[in-house]
Design a protein around this motif. Structure first.
Motif: not given
Lengths: 472, 472
Positions: B233-252
């Motif tokens: 809502k407050k910022n114009r965002i260029k991109c979102f970086y995500t690890m969709s499976y077994f996120q590193n380091p959380t494993g989520m």
């Protein structure tokens, strides 16, 4: 204002629809280059949106190169440069053509070595020996600096064992070397000096880093030192990017005196020399001696970059980098964060290829072939293009850089398109300058991909275009 | 002022000698972190140099992270962060150890796949077949997008032929993918959203681009959407970086709902999702279904990055990238200006390896082995570390992310150093956060390099350190 009307029929955010609409108007010429865009309030009330929406769409236009903001004055349309089109067309020419298609062309633009003397059997032997020797390790172990065996071979065969192997970093070709060094050392608004003209791929990388770029005209024996000193007096410089032998595109080689003077300036004014030694294997003239900036450097001022892909095989993607102790760690981290490491198997194969002497044989063969082409092409240019062009003989490498003489009313981008239609590929000078106008009278002809039989024919075609240039 | 006295005995420029002197004072603690440095005029008159010299030395200190300038207030000393030391020590640990040295350790920190099931004979067969088939072309032709055969195989074997091969770009591993995408799209002060914690190598790249980084805490099913929306809502965002499976380091792993919601936010707020699909091959839990952001994307919002080096062999340095049409050209140019292209021979070999079914066999074997280790390690953690740590079972991948419970007075960096002394390697949480303090209670344990027999022993050693932590 009417042309600014957007019907907002799409699902995307309004600001994006507005910027898309304006982009189209600029592309079609309905808004001219440099024309002021409507003030934010005026456009927002006209379109019935709020000011932020307009602000965001103008920002988007800016980020896409379609607008510039002038402090206190508003936002102005910007037509995307013409030279971009040429650069794209030039790049597309090579992207789209695979080996076979290129056979129908006379290729004076190719920038990589040809493969006539390359023995695939030697390479196959080497790669199998590596696999038998190292097994799966050949595909696993990644030393951060690169395969130790290859670093040893580089020191032994190319530097008479005078380099410490810890100072060598294996990279995936010279382009990567430039990118890695830049990321390690150049920050936004840092000052970088380059030769004018210079290699486009390096310019691109420096711009990526947000550097301020100073250009110094190339002379016969390197960049002009007076200009160099002027810049140094007024600006803190981070680095100077140079191709010391057969500079691309001019073909010029630095004199020993200039190298020494630049080295002492580097020490005095605290900057690094990034030396891209891209073709020094191909020295034909007895007057040219191989002494890199690196070999003359006594103060750890030189970052030396060497590509194996240029002189050897482009698909191999290998090179190395020698960094001064002070910035070694930053450069190594930069490599890791760029692509972790370079293909392990290829490094091992190249190592063995060098150690078995295949490298040396290959370079010797290729050098004698290029020398022949060099002499032949020089003769053809002199005989056929005569008073239409001027040039300095580079004495090595695989390019000639020609100036179209003033009485010939042809620009180099036009020459490129006309040649291409006649199935001859050249590199127009406009590719190598930041300001297109500086390059309109120059073009580069390379012979690395082109046999003597084609060289003459190609130059005759160029001659015809330069003689009877009409719009056909 | 006395401590600021420089004797100017060196040959280097005075400003460099001054900054070197001040650096030493900061390193030794004689100037404290946050202490104001003398005003420029005062120091220049004290040292008998002109103001510019001081300005340049303060600039140099800033560029090296030893000082910060505060608008209208002056320049302040900055002690280089402690966490840098840890990061360096952590990196050095792996840099210095080669395969054999690592054998003496219990390695819970390794992040690449192990090679037990890899048949070097299959690979040798494949590479010889490529050389016999393509000859020297295997080492020469570089299609800008990568070897067409490999792109076809990727579409056929991994995407059911649903991908156009022109949309696939071969890269040299995922790290390069992140670097290339960032250079194509992120400029200074652009806003990027990342998961918190996240992969350090990605953070490094975004910082290189001068991006503003917003972090959103990871929850069990992906990042928190409320925070996400607040930022949007407050910022114009260029991109979102995500690890969709077994996120590193959380494993989520992201839930389908979250993926869909983020995709619709991307469309609404006009940003890209950079999906780093780094380990989705290793799904063990029947509750986890493979549906990448990319596969759910109907609006060209996802830039998908896949590494072959992570799950396969690290030395192979291959991966690919799928880009939306709108930014395809920028991303392709970014690849060219990064390293021209990826090793041609390795691409051809991998293509054949996939087409012969070797890839599939390999992944199946490795997956069943990891499943066993996963179950065993989970049991060991529950049995041995019991109430000392808390964690969520990831259901796949090759890591557990553990929180040190509050009553245990050990920080994760301390745990790292103590474990290392006992020949156990772990990844302390402080590596994964921008602010060290956020990670002091977390650590990551991976089992990709570690056989069951060692897993138990390693966890027992960790247990001892968590139980009797003293300064020895």
């Amino acid at each position: 204002m009417k042309i600014y009307a957007v019907d907002f029929s799409e699902e995307t955010p309004k600001y994006a629809q507005i910027s898309k609409h304006i982009k189209k108007l600029i592309d079609k010429g309905k808004i001219r280059d440099g024309e002021k865009l409507p003030p934010i309030r005026k456009l927002s009330s006209f379109l019935g949106v709020n000011n932020d929406t307009i602000i965001n769409s103008y920002k988007k236009l800016q980020s896409e190169g379609y607008a510039v903001q002038k402090m206190g004055s508003g936002t102005y349309a910007k037509k995307r440069e013409e030279s971009r089109k040429l650069k794209r067309d030039y790049a597309e020419t090579f992207k789209k053509m695979k080996g076979k298609d290129l056979d129908n062309y006379i290729d004076f633009a190719g920038e990589t070595s040809c493969n006539i003397f390359f023995s695939i059997d030697n390479f196959k032997e080497v790669i199998n020996e590596v696999i038998d020797r190292d097994g799966v390790n050949a595909l696993i172990y990644q030393e951060a600096l690169g395969f130790e065996g290859l670093r040893k071979s580089i020191s032994k065969y190319f530097w008479n064992n005078k380099l410490a192997i810890e100072d060598i970093l294996i990279v995936s070709g010279a382009q990567q070397g430039i990118d890695i060094v830049s990321k390690a050392m150049i920050n936004v608004n840092d000052n970088v000096i380059v030769e004018k003209p210079t290699y486009n791929g390096a310019l691109f990388v420096f711009k990526w880093r947000g550097a301020n770029i100073f250009e110094i005209d190339m002379e016969k024996d390197g960049v002009g030192l007076e200009d160099f000193k002027e810049i140094l007096k007024k600006n803190r410089i981070k680095c100077f990017y140079t191709m010391s032998y057969f500079q691309n595109p001019t073909g010029m080689t630095y004199s020993r005196e200039k190298k020494e003077e630049i080295l002492s300036l580097a020490e005095k004014y605290d900057f690094y020399i990034v030396e891209d030694d891209y073709l020094s294997e191909l020295i034909y003239s007895p007057n040219i001696k191989y002494e890199s900036f690196k070999s003359l450097d006594t103060n750890n001022r030189v970052i030396y970059i060497k590509s194996f892909s240029k002189i050897f095989l482009p698909g191999i993607r290998l090179g190395y980098l020698i960094s001064p102790k002070e910035i070694k760690e930053q450069i190594e981290n930069s490599k890791v964060n760029t692509d972790i490491s370079t293909s392990s198997l290829m490094q091992r194969a190249l190592d063995l290829y060098i150690r078995k002497g295949y490298w040396k044989d290959y370079i010797n063969n290729i050098k004698s072939m290029y020398l022949k082409r060099y002499n032949y092409m020089e003769k053809c240019i002199k005989d056929i293009l005569k008073d239409k062009v001027s040039f300095n003989s580079p004495g090595g490498g695989f390019n000639f850089y020609l100036k179209i003489n003033d009485h010939i009313p042809v620009t180099s981008d036009r020459l490129f398109y006309k040649c291409k239609r006649k199935k001859v590929l050249i590199s127009p000078g406009v590719l190598f300058y930041r300001d297109r106008d500086d390059g309109v009278k120059y073009f580069r002809l390379g012979y690395s991909q082109t046999h003597e039989t084609k060289i003459k024919k190609g130059i005759e075609i160029i001659d015809k275009i330069l003689t009877f240039d009409k719009d056909n």
